[in-house]
Design a protein around this motif. Structure first.
Motif, PDB file in Angstrom:
ATOM      1  N   ASN B 126      -0.222   1.769  -4.036  1.00 15.75           N
ATOM      2  CA  ASN B 126      -0.456   0.703  -3.070  1.00 15.75           C
ATOM      3  C   ASN B 126      -1.930   0.293  -3.151  1.00 15.75           C
ATOM      4  OD1 ASN B 126      -1.323  -0.415  -0.409  1.00 15.75           O
ATOM      5  ND2 ASN B 126       0.848  -0.158   0.072  1.00 15.75           N
ATOM      6  N   ASN B 128      -3.923  -0.915  -1.142  1.00 13.50           N
ATOM      7  CA  ASN B 128      -4.786  -0.602  -0.002  1.00 13.50           C
ATOM      8  C   ASN B 128      -5.158   0.869   0.062  1.00 13.50           C
ATOM      9  OD1 ASN B 128      -4.793  -3.239   0.996  1.00 13.50           O
ATOM     10  ND2 ASN B 128      -2.801  -2.911   1.971  1.00 13.50           N
ATOM     11  N   THR B 130      -6.736   4.496  -0.632  1.00 10.77           N
ATOM     12  CA  THR B 130      -7.983   5.051  -1.167  1.00 10.77           C
ATOM     13  C   THR B 130      -7.751   5.532  -2.588  1.00 10.77           C
ATOM     14  OG1 THR B 130      -8.469   5.781   1.067  1.00 10.77           O
ATOM     15  CG2 THR B 130      -9.823   6.711  -0.682  1.00 10.77           C
ATOM     16  N   LYS B 133      -8.161   2.825  -5.035  1.00 11.58           N
ATOM     17  CA  LYS B 133      -9.556   2.399  -5.187  1.00 11.58           C
ATOM     18  C   LYS B 133     -10.321   3.382  -6.074  1.00 11.58           C
ATOM     19  CE  LYS B 133      -9.737  -0.317  -0.960  1.00 11.58           C
ATOM     20  NZ  LYS B 133      -8.321  -0.272  -0.594  1.00 11.58           N
ATOM     21  N   ILE B 134     -10.001   4.651  -5.935  1.00 11.32           N
ATOM     22  CA  ILE B 134     -10.700   5.647  -6.755  1.00 11.32           C
ATOM     23  C   ILE B 134     -10.091   5.724  -8.153  1.00 11.32           C
ATOM     24  CG2 ILE B 134     -11.207   8.108  -7.001  1.00 11.32           C
ATOM     25  CD1 ILE B 134     -11.321   8.270  -3.953  1.00 11.32           C
ATOM     26  N   LYS B 164      -9.407  13.600  -4.074  1.00 14.65           N
ATOM     27  CA  LYS B 164     -10.091  13.324  -2.805  1.00 14.65           C
ATOM     28  C   LYS B 164      -9.585  12.033  -2.177  1.00 14.65           C
ATOM     29  CE  LYS B 164     -13.950  13.814  -4.853  1.00 14.65           C
ATOM     30  NZ  LYS B 164     -15.381  13.850  -5.174  1.00 14.65           N
TER      31      LYS B 164
END
Lengths: 859, 338
Positions: B126, B128, B130, B133-134, B164
């Motif tokens: 997804n 959105n 985290t 994004k990482i 993480k």
């Protein structure tokens, strides 16, 4: 009782189901391809469920709206959810995972979801499920599960939460001091420790963070923080109903309902009401005092216009109207005063005898009603927006606290202190803005701004009764016996504190090489406090019109002035402070997380708002403002997961505190709540061990041990303990004592919590589910209950055993029988000196054995 | 006072009971109103003159197959080919099966196959999350894919990487092509895939990923990309994988913004050495004994004409050796004689 049960049980067990036609069919098997019998398959968000048959097969009517979720539960296996997106008619083959491993506990204390074992902070976590099953749970119970926590509450206002012995001064609460343990509910700072006495409503999880956390949280947290999260509003309709009945007329009802209002708006509303009869008999009024009368409401609106934005508007109102909190006399100490000033001689002269000197008889004869009207509430607006790699959060909150007490602080049936009450109104609003997240794969953290504005208004009354002359008598002059001299003589106090606190704080976690993290944190704080104190005497004998000589009139007025005097002062403080911390953590592997932290923190400047002691007839105005408390803290710890079913964590900690803010009990009646002062140096050090073990499918255990050694390193100007009141050396009245090297109050050297649960599949009332029995034990060793060590005001160590057993079905029904203090151990939670230091002291009694039944249904 | 409070307590109880009742009424009402919107598969309604061929199988291939059907219908209007969702009935009852995993030897005995397209499977998250994004930037290697997606009782927990970012793995519950291929590629079986199970098709897996901001899963390219824009479906991020097996994901291994670029790389000469990208064939089959002439003819047409649509729908062209027209023509000739 039977009629009540007849009303409740049908609601719990025979709730209507939803009408649906399509079915979901499937077969449940374990990893060895063996069928799983008697598993519960439930439609999530409804009360519909079925049980798998001997072949592991199940068939359940499905709601027509797709998608929906079925939840499969079976003892010994992990719960499994399956989201159903279409009804193809195909049988679902499900393999459940063995459940002999410890669940990973997820915490949010660092403003992001993390596994507790990965966070280099000593954290204890109490789940909402335990709270629900333990019965009669509030913050006070936490100390029995987390032995590093101490909570003292002689009434809601005078509640202090300490971690590792630090946080709030022992004894009565002073509104001019900030708590050292932050109390956060859904990110909102609760400024008043009275909140700790409230019933929990809809708690998801409580995280107890030990050690300074000022670079993570908005408000100062010099010794730790409680990070409490509540259940959120959900777009899946659901409801919880819980009722409890117990001895002493205990009745508690909790309800919660949630669901969507539109595609982007959901709501949750929760109620809680608790009632229990008193535990102490007033043999004069015939009433049982120290009862419970609590009501609470909490509402939430959740608006989710997109995946990137959530807005939560929450409001809560809680009201406590107990007939309490009375403290029976627990003992009498001979002071250093003259014989005629000893308690036993005083009451003998007044032809009075105390009903008992054994507090555990739980009998009082107090003449002044005990009341503790406690109202708390507030509104908060929280906005979470996904911005870049992190979450930007704004939390705006307004909160109030109204305190309406009535106390009998002479602890007797005599009209000595006829009135002793300090109603207070507290208002605060706060704003926190923070940005937290994983900024890169190596760097995560939080940066925030916090502001809080508070005002406390106190409108106090202290009034002497007919017997006060004898308690206050400080000379053998017959004038003390002048009729009406002190009767109705008192003080009215108008005091206020306006304070504000602004802070910027940041804490980052930087993985400099694989496994090695450094976590620097900084905090800059500004605190302003303005205190206004105005105390005026009233009533008693009008010495001006007294039919006596001028000398007698002056002498009588001097007597009155010695008991109560006018006092007013204003003071202000404006302090800036910079603190920091540095943690180095090394995750040698997934199983070992070692860390070391050095941090500085401080408690803001304190202001005295309960009267100042008089020195040579003049108020000691230099005590109006006391210095901030400066903390230098070091700890090393290791969190380990030796096997997948065991965690074992050890922490060693050491805190050096300069200008420790302590509460000083004064023998002066005018300083009725004590005053605050700085102790030069204090040290607290200790060791904490925490372990969790899952032994096979049926057993789980936990154990926590805290060794804490807290002492005044230097405190040369300490108050005298009760037994040394009136000490005269070389003809000079002694007011202070050097207690350097002595122990701090309220800290047991040893405290442990050990418990375990056994659970097994079973049938009950034609329901299939899980039977459980659990025992929680708590032990603390002997500790001092006097700010200055006393030979008398010490509390023996004690052990408590709490137990619960019950049955929970996967469809959301549970019944539990619980008992707290199963072996009916008599123990003191606190010993408090009666106003005026005549020699007697009262006890905040631990509750006797309580037991009850809790019925719970989730839909 | 006590009477007052006790009344309140029981009023609270009753309010809840009423609330629950209302909540259920609300649910019931919404269920009823939603019933009309339930997806129903269109039933064929051919005219009397038309001969009907019924196809079923892997759902994510339907758009491609439907495109072929539409084009075929233009030149063969007397044959109507319809796609039906596969139910619980015997697959052999259908004229054409569309499958996305290698057929078993047992099945090969009874059915005649043509391999018409290849599809690649990639990890997706997804947008959105985290995690996206990482790891949308950092990428994942074989070790991490194994750790994230699969139960492995032999895995050394101490060597596991620290992730993480919160993530929730989603997978399909029922046995199906994409999860079987994905798991097999990494040395596992479909049952070893962790996470929340979805009862539904691959497109439902896509929906589930979009609904959960922590979702992480795997999808075939055709579902990852919007066929009209060539960009990833809004809300979905492809997690780059370590293609050359050096345990790192370098910049030249991040090329997932355009479907065209992805197909180009995966069809390039060096693609045969790529790691961590499961690629499998879509095949169509008919029963060797009962295949209708119309069905056989359609498959022959697909072999001749179907290749031009593959890229537009997110598929890789088959290797020439697997697009074995000669073999199928022999089978077709036998059927015509029969």
């Amino acid at each position: 009782m039977l009629k009540k049960l007849q009303l409740i049980i049908p609601i719990l067990f025979f709730s209507t189901g939803l009408f649906a036609q399509a079915v979901v069919e499937g077969v449940l098997k374990d990893a060895n391809d063996q069928p799983i019998v008697s598993a519960t398959v439930a439609i999530k968000g409804t009360n519909k469920y079925v049980i798998s048959d001997i072949n592991g097969k199940f068939s359940i009517a499905a709601p027509k709206e797709l998608p929906f979720t079925i939840r499969i539960n079976s003892v010994g296996f992990k719960s499994q959810d399956v989201e159903i997106y279409e009804l193809s008619g195909e049988s679902l083959d499900l393999i459940l995972t063995d459940d002999s491993l410890l669940d990973e506990i997820v915490v949010t204390s660092r403003r992001r979801e993390e596994t507790a074992q990965n966070v280099p902070i000593p954290i204890s976590v109490v789940s909402g499920a335990l709270i629900e099953e333990a019965g009669a749970f509030n913050v006070n119970r936490l100390k029995e599960l987390v032995p590093s926590v101490q909570l003292y509450s002689s009434n809601p206002r005078n509640t202090g939460i300490n971690i590792r012995g630090l946080g709030s001064p022992f004894g009565l609460t002073n509104d001019g001091l900030d708590p050292g343990v932050g109390f956060y509910v859904d990110g909102v700072y609760y400024a008043r420790p009275a909140a700790a006495t409230l019933d929990f409503i809809d708690i998801e999880q409580i995280e107890v963070l030990r050690g300074p956390q000022g670079t993570l949280f908005g408000k100062n947290t010099t010794s730790g923080a409680f990070n409490i999260t509540t259940r959120k509003a959900s777009f899946t309709p659901g409801a919880d109903l819980e009722v409890s009945f117990g001895n002493y007329g205990y009745v508690q009802a909790k309800t919660s309902i949630t669901g969507p209002l539109s595609k982007t708006l959901a709501a949750r509303a929760s109620f809680s009401g608790t009632q229990r009869d008193g535990l102490i008999d007033n043999i004069v009024t015939g009433r049982a005092t120290n009862d419970i009368n609590n009501l609470g409401f909490r509402g939430q609106l959740l608006y989710e216009p997109s995946n990137n934005l959530t807005i939560t508007l929450a409001a809560d109102v809680s009201s406590q109207k107990p007939d309490g909190f009375a403290q029976p006399i627990a003992g009498v100490v001979e002071t250093k005063r003259a014989a005629y000033r000893q308690f036993n001689n005083i009451i003998s002269d007044l032809n009075y005898t105390v009903p008992t000197l054994n507090a555990f008889d739980r009998k009082i004869d107090h003449d002044t009603p005990w009341r503790s009207g406690n109202e708390l509430g507030g509104v908060s607006l929280t906005i979470d927006a996904q911005v870049g790699p992190g979450t930007l959060t704004s939390t705006t909150a307004w909160r109030y606290w109204n305190w309406k007490p009535s106390n009998d602080r002479d602890f007797t049936g005599l009209q000595a202190l006829a009135k002793s009450q300090n109603p207070a109104e507290h208002r605060n609003w706060s704003q926190e803005i923070r940005y937290a997240g994983e900024f890169t794969s190596k760097l995560s953290g939080v940066i925030g701004l916090f502001y809080i504005d508070q005002e406390v208004k106190i409108d106090g009354t202290e009034e002497s009764g007919t017997a006060q002359w004898r308690f206050s008598q400080s000379s053998t002059s017959p004038l003390w016996q002048t009729p009406g001299l002190l009767e109705g003589y008192g003080i009215r106090t108008n005091a206020s504190i306006k304070s504000s606190s602004a802070a910027v704080f940041a804490n980052v976690d930087w993985e400099i090489v694989e496994g090695l993290h450094i976590l620097p944190g900084v905090r800059y704080n500004n605190d302003k406090k303005d205190v206004s104190y105005d105390r005026r005497t009233y009533g008693g004998l009008d010495t001006a019109t007294y039919a006596g000589t001028k000398a007698e009139k002056i002498a009588l007025q001097n007597i009155k002035n010695g008991v109560y005097s006018n006092q007013n002062y204003v003071a202000d403080a404006n302090e800036n402070n910079f603190t920091y911390q540095l943690t180095v953590a090394y995750r040698a592997s997934k199983r070992i997380n070692a860390f070391a932290t050095y941090s500085t923190s401080f408690k803001p400047v304190g202001v005295n708002v309960a009267g100042l002691p008089t020195i040579s007839g003049q108020p000691a105005t230099d005590l109006a403002v006391i210095k901030p408390e400066d903390v230098k803290h070091f700890e090393i710890g290791v969190k380990t997961t030796p096997t997948n079913n065991l965690t074992l964590n050890v922490t060693l900690h050491n805190s050096d505190i300069s200008d420790y803010q302590t509460n000083v009990q004064s023998p002066e009646l005018g300083v009725n709540r004590g005053y605050i002062a700085n102790a030069e140096k204090v040290n607290v050090k200790g060791v904490e061990v925490d372990a969790n073990l899952k032994a096979g499918k049926h057993f789980s255990f936990y154990g926590s041990l805290a060794y804490t050694d807290g002492k005044y390193v230097t405190f040369t100007n300490a108050p005298l303990p009760l037994e040394e009141t009136g000490q005269v050396i070389d003809g000079v009245q002694v007011a202070f004592k050097d207690i350097s090297g002595e122990r701090l109050p309220g800290i047991s050297k040893w405290a442990t919590s050990i418990g375990g649960e056994f659970s097994k599949a079973a049938n009950f009332l034609r329901q299939q589910g899980k039977f459980f029995v659990a025992v929680d034990t708590y032990y603390r060793s002997e500790f001092s209950s006097s700010p200055s060590p006393s030979a008398f005001l010490n509390i023996d160590g004690y052990a408590l055993v709490n137990a619960r057993l019950g049955f929970r079905t996967a469809s959301g029904t549970s019944i539990s029988l619980w008992s707290r203090n199963l072996f009916n151990k008599d123990y003191h939670e606190q010993l408090l000196v009666a106003g005026g230091n005549a020699g007697h002291y009262g006890s905040v009694l631990g509750d006797p054995r309580t037991y009850g039944i809790t019925l719970r249904q989730s839909f | 006072m006590k009477t007052y409070h006790r009344s309140l307590l029981f009023l609270t109880t009753l309010i809840t009971a009423a609330g629950i009742s209302n909540a259920q009424s609300t649910v019931t009402a919404s269920v009823l109103s939603a019933s009309e919107s339930l997806t129903q598969h269109a039933q064929p309604n051919p005219s009397a003159k038309q001969k009907v061929v019924v196809a079923t199988g892997t759902r994510f291939a339907y758009p491609l197959v439907q495109k072929w059907i539409d084009d075929y219908s233009i030149v063969n209007p007397n044959v109507q080919i319809v796609i039906e969702s596969r139910g619980t009935s015997d697959p052999a009852q259908y004229d054409i099966l569309i499958e996305a995993s290698e057929p078993t030897e047992e099945l090969k005995k009874s059915r005649e196959f043509i391999y018409v397209a290849r599809y690649a499977i990639l990890p997706v998250a997804n947008s959105n999350s985290t995690f996206s994004k990482i790891y949308g930037e950092k990428g994942v290697n074989t070790e991490l894919i194994n750790q994230l997606f699969f139960h492995d009782i032999y895995a050394d927990k101490e060597k596991e990487q620290t992730v993480k970012a919160p993530y929730t793995i989603y997978t399909r519950l029922q046995k199906a092509g994409a999860p079987i291929v994905f798991a097999k590629y990494f040395g596992f079986e479909q049952k070893d895939i962790k996470g929340k199970a979805i009862a539904g098709a691959d497109e439902h897996l896509l929906k589930a990923i979009l609904r959960d901001s922590t979702a992480l899963s795997y999808l075939p390219l055709t579902l990852v990309y919007d066929h009209t824009t060539g960009k990833p479906v809004s809300g979905i991020t492809v997690v780059p994988v370590d293609l050359n097996g050096n345990d790192r994901v370098s910049d030249d291994e991040k090329f997932y913004n355009e479907l065209g670029a992805v197909l180009q790389r995966l069809e390039s000469k060096d693609a045969k050495d790529f790691k961590n990208v499961p690629i499998e064939y879509i095949h169509l089959s008919v029963d060797k004994r009962t295949a209708t002439l119309e069905a056989v003819d359609f498959l022959r047409w697909v072999i001749d004409n179907g290749q031009k649509d593959l890229h537009a729908y997110g598929y890789l062209v088959p290797e020439p050796k697997r697009l074995d027209k000669g073999s199928f023509d022999q089978f077709a000739a036998k059927r015509i004689k029969q």
